[in-house]
Design an enzyme around this catalytic site. Sequence first.
Site, PDB file in Angstrom:
ATOM      1  N   LYS A 118      23.095  30.947 -14.609  1.00  0.00           N
ATOM      2  CA  LYS A 118      23.983  30.082 -15.385  1.00  0.00           C
ATOM      3  C   LYS A 118      23.237  28.870 -15.950  1.00  0.00           C
ATOM      4  O   LYS A 118      23.661  28.274 -16.932  1.00  0.00           O
ATOM      5  CB  LYS A 118      25.173  29.652 -14.540  1.00  0.00           C
ATOM      6  CG  LYS A 118      25.975  30.858 -14.065  1.00  0.00           C
ATOM      7  CD  LYS A 118      27.434  30.659 -14.006  1.00  0.00           C
ATOM      8  CE  LYS A 118      28.230  31.961 -13.879  1.00  0.00           C
ATOM      9  NZ  LYS A 118      27.657  33.014 -13.030  1.00  0.00           N
TER      10      LYS A 118
HETATM   11  C1  LIG Z   1      27.998  34.431 -13.192  1.00  0.00           C
HETATM   12  C2  LIG Z   1      27.110  35.416 -12.523  1.00  0.00           C
HETATM   13  C3  LIG Z   1      27.154  36.797 -12.829  1.00  0.00           C
HETATM   14  C4  LIG Z   1      28.158  37.392 -13.800  1.00  0.00           C
HETATM   15  O1  LIG Z   1      27.879  37.082 -15.149  1.00  0.00           O
HETATM   16  P1  LIG Z   1      29.031  37.158 -16.253  1.00  0.00           P
HETATM   17  O2  LIG Z   1      28.432  36.542 -17.467  1.00  0.00           O
HETATM   18  O3  LIG Z   1      30.184  36.369 -15.713  1.00  0.00           O
HETATM   19  O4  LIG Z   1      29.364  38.601 -16.447  1.00  0.00           O
HETATM   20  C5  LIG Z   1      26.254  37.634 -12.187  1.00  0.00           C
HETATM   21  N1  LIG Z   1      25.378  37.164 -11.275  1.00  0.00           N
HETATM   22  C6  LIG Z   1      25.310  35.851 -10.952  1.00  0.00           C
HETATM   23  C7  LIG Z   1      24.339  35.407  -9.918  1.00  0.00           C
HETATM   24  C8  LIG Z   1      26.157  34.932 -11.573  1.00  0.00           C
HETATM   25  O5  LIG Z   1      26.087  33.629 -11.235  1.00  0.00           O
END
Ligand SMILES: *Cc1c(COP(=O)(O)O)cnc(C)c1O
Length: 502
Positions: A118
Amino acid sequence: MNYTSTRSKIKSISSAEAILRGLSDDGGLFVPEKIPKVTLDEIAALKDKSYEQRAAIILGKFLTDYTADELGECTELAYNFFDVPARVPVAILIQDPNNPVAPVGEMELFHGPTSAFKDVALQMLPQLMRMALTKVGETKEILILVATSGDTGKAALAGFADVPQTKVMVFYPDGGVSKIQRLQMVTQRGSNVNVTAVRGNFDDCQNGVKKIFGDTKIRDELDKLGVKLSSANSINWGRLVPQIVYYFSGYLELVKAGQVKLGDKINVSVPTGNFGNILAAYYAMKMGLPIHKLICASNVNDVLTEFFKTGTYNRNRKFHKTITPSMDILISSNLERLLYHETNGDVKQVARYMNELSSTGKYKIDRKLKERLDKIFYAEAVTEDETLDIIKRVYDSFKYLLDTHSAVAVSALSKYRGKTKDFMPVLSAGTASPFKFTGAVLKALGQQVDGVDDLKQLHLLNVLTNINVPKNLAALSTAEVLHSDVCDFDEMPERVIKFAGK
Ligand SMILES: *Cc1c(COP(=O)(O)O)cnc(C)c1O
């Protein structure tokens, strides 16, 4: 390039406006009116550039109201704190044709300040927002409200800390996040940040935030203080667009490593929750990046797998808490953008599906749309045992350590290869450092961790694998706790107003 809504024909807006507004008034998401194209020559020209330069060029295709210099500045500031020069390196796990668990490239998206993917978007969004404020002539301060079940809160705090004309406030469930996640948040520095625990669960935090967004009385009060509310969640275009970049960058890393010839197709595997990350891969593909299939990997909350297999999206099901908490989601908001593009912008149809989803909890897409999606996507769900098993197998084969989420993508890929015999090179999204989910990772490696303190687990995993603990996590045991506010659900509005007035 202008932006419109997925749910009705609105007057189109600039990208700066889309980023500041977050969500369209009709409840829809902002989408580019058309998807820009990139030629193979343009992709080739990115090969010897830095990640920041690649990012500024790809972002420039979508954010045409930002100058090249502005985007250059944004990318420099955003990726400065990533702990490797490549920013998003790709680890090549040597492919053995007899061993279908081997992906070609594990794209490490977790080298930012919070060790989760993120960061790639949440380090960029504040920079884009800060410039958007100037572009649209907004003089008010923007207050970003976040409800978090763990990871998003810290990534938002780290991204917005000390960014001028912004404030960020995070609510997390008291006792409802891991010790490491809590420490990451409560030790956050910055003159414009607040972290408050709520006596309740994550849903309480989220409902509280939603209520504040919808309360005109609170908005009026904030208005008097010169403050406007905004959100940093993944439906904001400014969070999605930085994610498109790394698919181009990852492809070029495969080319540089001699695994792929420029122009050859690859497959992409993504551990999916809210459908933001994989949607970014879809945009890259539509722009012209040579991608054959997008593999949508789910955990046992397999609402997306069922959707791609049957054409019916049905959120009326049991919710499972798993070792991949960032994928424990039953409403994948960004899917709406895919429906928009794959119906050629049929806003009436998208609005109908979304209304059905909110009134009955499900909708079924028509056959034509289903056939179009079948050509692009392959979906697979992965159990907890399969997740732990692939962590062990990849570690034993390559001495490479996956986190649980990244492992779901590799496991889904291995199932895909087994079923289709398509061994095309793959870029697999590595979305978190294994040190963020030490309990499950240690268990996968055969360690007994019940009752072992989170911080001790960091140390244990380091000793076992000889892989360094990311600096930001290693520093937690000695970092000063700066935030100790706790409140009840009912008190959330007054806490927001108090912080806004500071
Ligand atoms: C947020 C997240 C995801 C999922 O990603 P999306 O964009 O919501 O599909 C997968 N793995 C981790 C570690 C995340 O923080």
